[in-house]
Write an enzyme that holds these catalytic residues in place. Structure first.
Site, short mmCIF file in Angstrom:
data_model
loop_
_atom_site.label_atom_id
_atom_site.label_comp_id
_atom_site.label_asym_id
_atom_site.label_seq_id
_atom_site.Cartn_x
_atom_site.Cartn_y
_atom_site.Cartn_z
N HIS A 47 42.87 46.91 38.88
CA HIS A 47 43.17 47.58 37.65
C HIS A 47 42.81 49.11 37.97
O HIS A 47 43.50 50.06 37.47
CB HIS A 47 42.32 47.37 36.42
CG HIS A 47 42.91 46.21 35.64
ND1 HIS A 47 42.67 44.84 36.06
CD2 HIS A 47 43.25 46.16 34.45
CE1 HIS A 47 43.38 44.43 34.91
NE2 HIS A 47 43.76 44.84 34.16
N CYS B 37 43.60 39.83 42.13
CA CYS B 37 42.45 40.06 41.22
C CYS B 37 41.41 39.74 42.27
O CYS B 37 41.04 38.56 42.53
CB CYS B 37 42.69 39.14 40.08
SG CYS B 37 41.03 39.06 39.12
N ASN B 38 40.32 40.74 42.25
CA ASN B 38 39.45 40.35 42.95
C ASN B 38 38.24 39.46 42.16
O ASN B 38 37.82 38.62 42.97
CB ASN B 38 38.46 41.78 43.32
CG ASN B 38 39.20 42.85 43.86
OD1 ASN B 38 38.91 43.15 45.06
ND2 ASN B 38 39.95 43.47 43.12
N THR B 39 38.17 39.71 41.01
CA THR B 39 37.13 38.74 40.19
C THR B 39 37.48 37.31 40.30
O THR B 39 36.61 36.44 40.42
CB THR B 39 37.29 39.39 38.84
OG1 THR B 39 37.18 40.55 38.70
CG2 THR B 39 36.16 38.67 38.13
N CYS C 101 38.82 46.46 42.27
CA CYS C 101 39.41 45.91 40.93
C CYS C 101 40.76 46.22 41.10
O CYS C 101 41.07 47.47 41.07
CB CYS C 101 38.76 46.16 39.73
SG CYS C 101 39.49 45.69 38.26
N GLY D 266 36.68 40.08 34.04
CA GLY D 266 35.31 40.77 34.61
C GLY D 266 33.71 40.33 33.85
O GLY D 266 33.03 40.30 34.40
N1 DGL Z 1 42.13 43.02 37.73
C1 DGL Z 1 40.94 42.23 38.04
C2 DGL Z 1 40.24 42.34 39.26
O1 DGL Z 1 40.65 42.79 40.27
C3 DGL Z 1 39.78 42.18 36.97
C4 DGL Z 1 40.17 42.49 35.46
C5 DGL Z 1 39.50 41.86 34.54
O2 DGL Z 1 38.12 41.86 34.34
O3 DGL Z 1 40.08 40.79 33.78
O4 DGL Z 1 38.95 42.18 39.57
#
Ligand code: DGL
Length: 269
Positions: A193, A77-79, A191, A46
């Protein structure tokens, strides 16, 4: 309704977040083999620069696909997806499923016309995210907040560390302090998470909101692209890490709790 599909899927994230996607896939298709991969040596994504992630993602995806030999590669993972989905597709010869922030369903759901977007700073600043808002939420006010702290809090909570409720309240407060923040009725957990701390987030919002995420949609898309004759016959249940498991005891424990028992280290040159 579950699907009786076979084959092997690799679910990939920077850390523990993709486990929330893996469990949706396993719920939808219990017969599928699922492996999990965390780029633990590069966590968190992120706060990394776009250039660093663009260089990292195709490299690590190729290495993982070569090692795990899945039929489908899921970037949970969105990022990563909002930046480098096409870069990853370009280096793999199997279907790649990305993660799209659930802005479209949230915009369809809101009654007040104000939605919150909770993500990493990377996802919040992406052109991809701006385009989603333009295409699907142009009539809606979208209040965004990017937080790497919440990513860390999600990992701590999943590991059994007790954080104060006040910490969750403070971490999402910028959404509600923004102009028309008091009208937010829907929050996009953009995200992977954040579904790990959905209960804590829900317990510390100043008024009732509905949380939406992309997990189920990713699971359905994974079924759609799974080849009819999967090449992989190997059983799943492995977790691949890009750092040494000794340094990642908490991550290993949480992965085991989600059913990924056999830890494998991905050696980097
Ligand atoms: N799980 C990740 C997402 O969906 C990002 C977590 C990270 O910052 O590593 O964006």
């Amino acid at each position: 309704m579950t699907e009786n599909k076979h084959g092997k899927v690799l679910v990939f994230d920077s850390g523990m977040g993709g486990l929330t996607v893996a469990r949706e896939i396993q719920a939808l298709a219990p017969a599928l083999s699922v492996d999990y991969a965390a780029d633990s040596g590069f966590f968190p994504y992120g706060d990394k620069s776009d250039d660093a992630l663009r260089e990292r993602l195709p490299y690590i995806a190729k290495k993982l696909a070569d090692a795990a030999r899945p039929d489908v590669f899921v970037i949970a993972c969105n990022t990563a997806s909002t930046l480098a989905l096409e870069d990853v597709r370009a280096v793999l010869d199997i279907p790649v499923v990305g993660t799209v922030p659930a802005i479209k369903p949230a915009a369809a759901l809101t009654q007040t016309g104000v939605i919150g977007l909770l993500a990493t700073p990377g996802t919040v600043r992406r052109a991809y995210t701006a385009k989603l808002i333009e295409d699907f939420a142009s009539q809606v006010r979208v209040i965004s907040h990017g937080s790497v702290e919440l990513v860390r809090m999600a990992e701590q909570t999943a590991s059994g560390e007790a954080l104060t409720m006040d910490a969750f309240r403070v971490a999402q407060a910028p959404l509600f302090e923004a102009e028309r923040g008091d009208e937010i009725d829907t929050i996009v957990l953009a995200c992977t998470h954040f579904p790990l701390i959905r209960g804590e987030l829900a317990a510390t919002v100043p008024h009732a909101v509905t949380f939406v995420d992309s997990g189920e949609a990713i699971a359905r898309q994974t079924m759609r692209v799974l080849p009819d004759r999967p090449a992989s016959a190997e059983r799943g249940g492995h977790v691949w890490l890009s750092s040494t498991p000794d340094h990642q005891k908490r991550l290993v424990e949480v992965c085991r709790r989600f059913g990924f028992m056999d830890v494998r280290e991905l050696k980097e040159e």
